[in-house]
Design an enzyme around this catalytic site. Sequence first.
Site, PDB file in Angstrom:
ATOM      1  N   ASP A 140      -0.151   8.473   9.864  1.00 56.10           N
ATOM      2  CA  ASP A 140      -1.492   8.522   9.827  1.00 56.10           C
ATOM      3  C   ASP A 140      -2.201   7.947  10.862  1.00 56.10           C
ATOM      4  OD1 ASP A 140      -2.010  10.381   7.877  1.00 56.10           O
ATOM      5  OD2 ASP A 140      -2.832   8.697   6.395  1.00 56.10           O
ATOM      6  N   ASP A 448      -1.804   6.349  -6.455  1.00 57.40           N
ATOM      7  CA  ASP A 448      -0.582   6.421  -7.269  1.00 57.40           C
ATOM      8  C   ASP A 448      -0.912   6.484  -8.691  1.00 57.40           C
ATOM      9  OD1 ASP A 448      -1.761   4.236  -6.766  1.00 57.40           O
ATOM     10  OD2 ASP A 448       0.181   2.936  -6.314  1.00 57.40           O
TER      11      ASP A 448
HETATM   12  O1  LIG Z   1      -4.526   6.210   5.416  1.00 61.82           O
HETATM   13  C1  LIG Z   1      -3.394   5.388   5.070  1.00 61.82           C
HETATM   14  C2  LIG Z   1      -3.368   4.498   4.096  1.00 61.82           C
HETATM   15  C3  LIG Z   1      -2.268   4.064   3.852  1.00 61.82           C
HETATM   16  N1  LIG Z   1      -1.197   4.645   4.057  1.00 61.82           N
HETATM   17  C4  LIG Z   1       0.257   4.083   3.673  1.00 61.82           C
HETATM   18  O2  LIG Z   1       0.388   3.698   2.432  1.00 61.82           O
HETATM   19  C5  LIG Z   1       1.074   2.689   2.324  1.00 61.82           C
HETATM   20  C6  LIG Z   1       0.680   1.554   1.395  1.00 61.82           C
HETATM   21  O3  LIG Z   1      -0.372   0.968   2.236  1.00 61.82           O
HETATM   22  P1  LIG Z   1      -0.525  -0.858   2.098  1.00 61.82           P
HETATM   23  O4  LIG Z   1      -1.635  -1.215   3.101  1.00 61.82           O
HETATM   24  O5  LIG Z   1       0.721  -1.396   2.422  1.00 61.82           O
HETATM   25  O6  LIG Z   1      -0.955  -1.094   0.585  1.00 61.82           O
HETATM   26  P2  LIG Z   1      -0.378  -1.674  -0.769  1.00 61.82           P
HETATM   27  O7  LIG Z   1      -1.509  -2.283  -1.336  1.00 61.82           O
HETATM   28  O8  LIG Z   1       0.870  -2.535  -0.371  1.00 61.82           O
HETATM   29  O9  LIG Z   1       0.276  -0.597  -1.458  1.00 61.82           O
HETATM   30  C7  LIG Z   1       0.213  -0.302  -2.746  1.00 61.82           C
HETATM   31  O10 LIG Z   1      -0.982   0.215  -3.323  1.00 61.82           O
HETATM   32  C8  LIG Z   1      -1.160   1.442  -2.733  1.00 61.82           C
HETATM   33  C9  LIG Z   1      -2.257   1.876  -3.570  1.00 61.82           C
HETATM   34  O11 LIG Z   1      -3.593   1.058  -3.482  1.00 61.82           O
HETATM   35  C10 LIG Z   1      -0.207   2.241  -3.154  1.00 61.82           C
HETATM   36  O12 LIG Z   1      -0.311   3.339  -2.282  1.00 61.82           O
HETATM   37  C11 LIG Z   1       1.163   1.605  -2.590  1.00 61.82           C
HETATM   38  O13 LIG Z   1       2.434   2.641  -2.525  1.00 61.82           O
HETATM   39  C12 LIG Z   1       1.541   0.393  -3.137  1.00 61.82           C
HETATM   40  O14 LIG Z   1       2.491  -0.128  -2.549  1.00 61.82           O
HETATM   41  C13 LIG Z   1       1.563   2.322   3.531  1.00 61.82           C
HETATM   42  O15 LIG Z   1       2.995   2.648   3.998  1.00 61.82           O
HETATM   43  C14 LIG Z   1       0.597   2.941   4.620  1.00 61.82           C
HETATM   44  O16 LIG Z   1       1.203   3.029   5.708  1.00 61.82           O
HETATM   45  C15 LIG Z   1      -1.295   6.096   4.781  1.00 61.82           C
HETATM   46  O17 LIG Z   1      -0.119   6.785   4.844  1.00 61.82           O
HETATM   47  N2  LIG Z   1      -2.493   6.484   5.082  1.00 61.82           N
END
Ligand SMILES: O=c1ccn([C@@H]2O[C@H](COP(=O)(O)OP(=O)(O)O[C@H]3O[C@H](CO)[C@@H](O)[C@H](O)[C@H]3O)[C@@H](O)[C@H]2O)c(=O)[nH]1
Length: 735
Positions: A140, A448
């Site tokens: 992204d 999710d």
């Molecule tokens: O516009 C976006 C925003 C995020 N991501 C991806 O989403 C994932 C999760 O993002 P992160 O910032 O690591 O958030 P977390 O809070 O750690 O993620 C948890 O919470 C998210 C929901 O809020 C779920 O989507 C994730 O799978 C879950 O691990 C990463 O691989 C990002 O690269 C995208 O691809 N596009």
Amino acid sequence: MKKENYVTLFETKAAKGRLAYKLYAASVIIGICLIFSYRVIHLPAQGGLETWTWIGITLAELWFALYWLITQSVRWNPISRYTFKDRLSQRYEKVLPKVDLFVCTADHTVEPPLMVVNTVLSVMAYDYPTEKLCVYLSDDGGSELMLYALLEASRFSKYWLPFCKKFKIEPRSPGAYFSTDFKPFNIDPVMAKEGLTIKELYEDMKKRIDNATKLGQVPEEARKEHKVFQEQWDLVSSRRDHPTILHILTDGSDPRAVDIEGQTLPTLVYLAREKRPQYHHNFKAGALNALLRVSSQISNGQVLLTVDCDMYSNNSGSLRDALCFLMDEEKGQRIAFVQFPQGFDNITKNDVYSGSLRVIMEVELPGTDANGGPLYIGTGCFHRRDVLCGKKYKKDYQNDWWTENDKRVKESAKVLVENCRSLASCSYEENTEWGKEMGLKYGCPVEDVITGLSIQCRGWRSVYYNPERKAFLGLAPTTLLQALVQHKRWSEGDLQIFLSKYCPFVYGHGKIPLKLQISYCVWLLWAPNCLATLYYVVVPSLCIHRGLSLFPQVSSPWVLPFLYVIAAKYAYSIGELLWIGGTFQEWWNDQRMWLYKRTTSHLFGFTENILKLLGFAKSGFIVTSKVADEDVSLRYEKEVMEFGAPSPMFDILATLSMVNLFSFFGALKRVSMDSQHGVLDHLALQMLLCGLAVVINLPVYRGLFFRKDNGRMPSAITYQAVIIAILANIGAFLY
Ligand SMILES: O=c1ccn([C@@H]2O[C@H](COP(=O)(O)OP(=O)(O)O[C@H]3O[C@H](CO)[C@@H](O)[C@H](O)[C@H]3O)[C@@H](O)[C@H]2O)c(=O)[nH]1
Ligand SMILES: [Mn+2]
């Protein structure tokens, strides 16, 4: 497979010791009933402030009791699952389905390309026929550095995959393996020799990727070698404004795509979907939906893995584990997805920020599994493609794994790429069901959870599998602010689901079991906990100044249910955490983090929802940073709390801690001036509460007054907190 020689591919076991647990829960319920009897009988009759504070604390306790009851739903009957991979391979080795693996990344500045490609390499190396694997990286950030890193990784994979398979090494993220698990001196010399060669290759690759990342540009040679940079990046004006960039790095159907031992390589694809300022991109949900469509043309694997870019596969058998559930002829037909726990490999000894999510992963999700299936938590989850795309469950559903579902017409990669681009364009989803009934749902910060819920409401069930060797390891937030911001996103999104038409009690009514509806509320109702918690940490403490007692006297028998409920609940929660491998200090940190999350993240998540309902706000997705400055990392290693940034969240934490500190001094003064001990008798429980608030806030006081490093509380926050706390205490005294 004929019915008579059916042997199951997985089994389910119930946890032991449930009777003891139920007795404990029943005793707490009796305690709670007694507490409310006390509250009703002793309601101050005179009206006015005293009565209102009493009603307030009763409501707060009612909330806590209700929430505690909800959390019982996920502790009542936990189960665990076991797979039989040998049976799977006996039966299906030759006809295993195709699997598409989706890795999402969003921003190369907070998600370093080297980390991302380590995740990619780890899933490419699954113990699985490589010609049936297809790995997609969704970027992204639309960053050419990310593609450059992926090109490097695809070259390295030719050495890495054969090495992994030959010596059956774990984990298969080269970064993780070479930094801790590779011990050239006490292994087989052949392996050591090959390992050292590959380690060198890895180090070279690492150097090139890190250098390019540091310089912020792709090296000239790479640019010349790979036309994709000129052909596709010249049209990129910014990460928010560019056409689809799609590049197939390795095409598994190409006979030249082989590793150094001549084995086919998994297909490897880079996708940066189109972005235009006038179109909302719907964050990760949008990225996954674009991947769903593009992959349907390229490989169309029937099983999908979604994984965050920091979560490398730590167990090369997980894919087969997942298939044991999905392919089981009898019990597997209804299973839509197999969720693995989120594990983390950067947790410090006592887990200062509660980043391990240990209780959720080891207790609450297994408990939810027993109630109908765990939530989908975004990463480390294997789905059936057609279910994720919107299919409803029917009683006679039989997944046909073996009809040829290869949509791909034998066309050249170039033509294929052209056809796929439009599938990832901004306008493709206009007037379609994508984001609504198809794919991941839009408009919710926890795409999710809401997607998983709607899958279950279409009749499917899910399974939670927690193998001994962790399946995935990622990065937990390493600063307090990151942890709080992440929890704000979660609690905000969760409450949004509860308040929307997807509320499990409404949307799930008649579709998922009641116990599962209740289980969902453990998370969906995180945010409203803020109100009762704020009340509990502020009002009783302030009431000390006026000698207003909100709890029974120590000399009265009514104090017993209070003491019992508090003691039983905490004794249990300490026991629970120790049982699942935590430490006592970790439990204490966890209590602190709950307090902090509830009074900040959840408060903000709650207010944001109210604003959203009134039409004033929209959800966002702040990506959690996976990098930190050196001194910040050092403090994290030492478990020193990080406050060094101005944030309204810290304003709240600091103010609450000071309010309690002043109240506690006030209480000590009162007690010392009272020779009859009447004050102590009346206010003991309140002082205990206030004292606990002070003790748990010790790291905040240190950050406010005693630290000199950059992680201390900004002085503006200190002044503000002290002033507000003094005013609040004076107010309470005078009122
Ligand atoms: O516009 C976006 C925003 C995020 N991501 C991806 O989403 C994932 C999760 O993002 P992160 O910032 O690591 O958030 P977390 O809070 O750690 O993620 C948890 O919470 C998210 C929901 O809020 C779920 O989507 C994730 O799978 C879950 O691990 C990463 O691989 C990002 O690269 C995208 O691809 N596009
Ligand atoms: Mn993450």
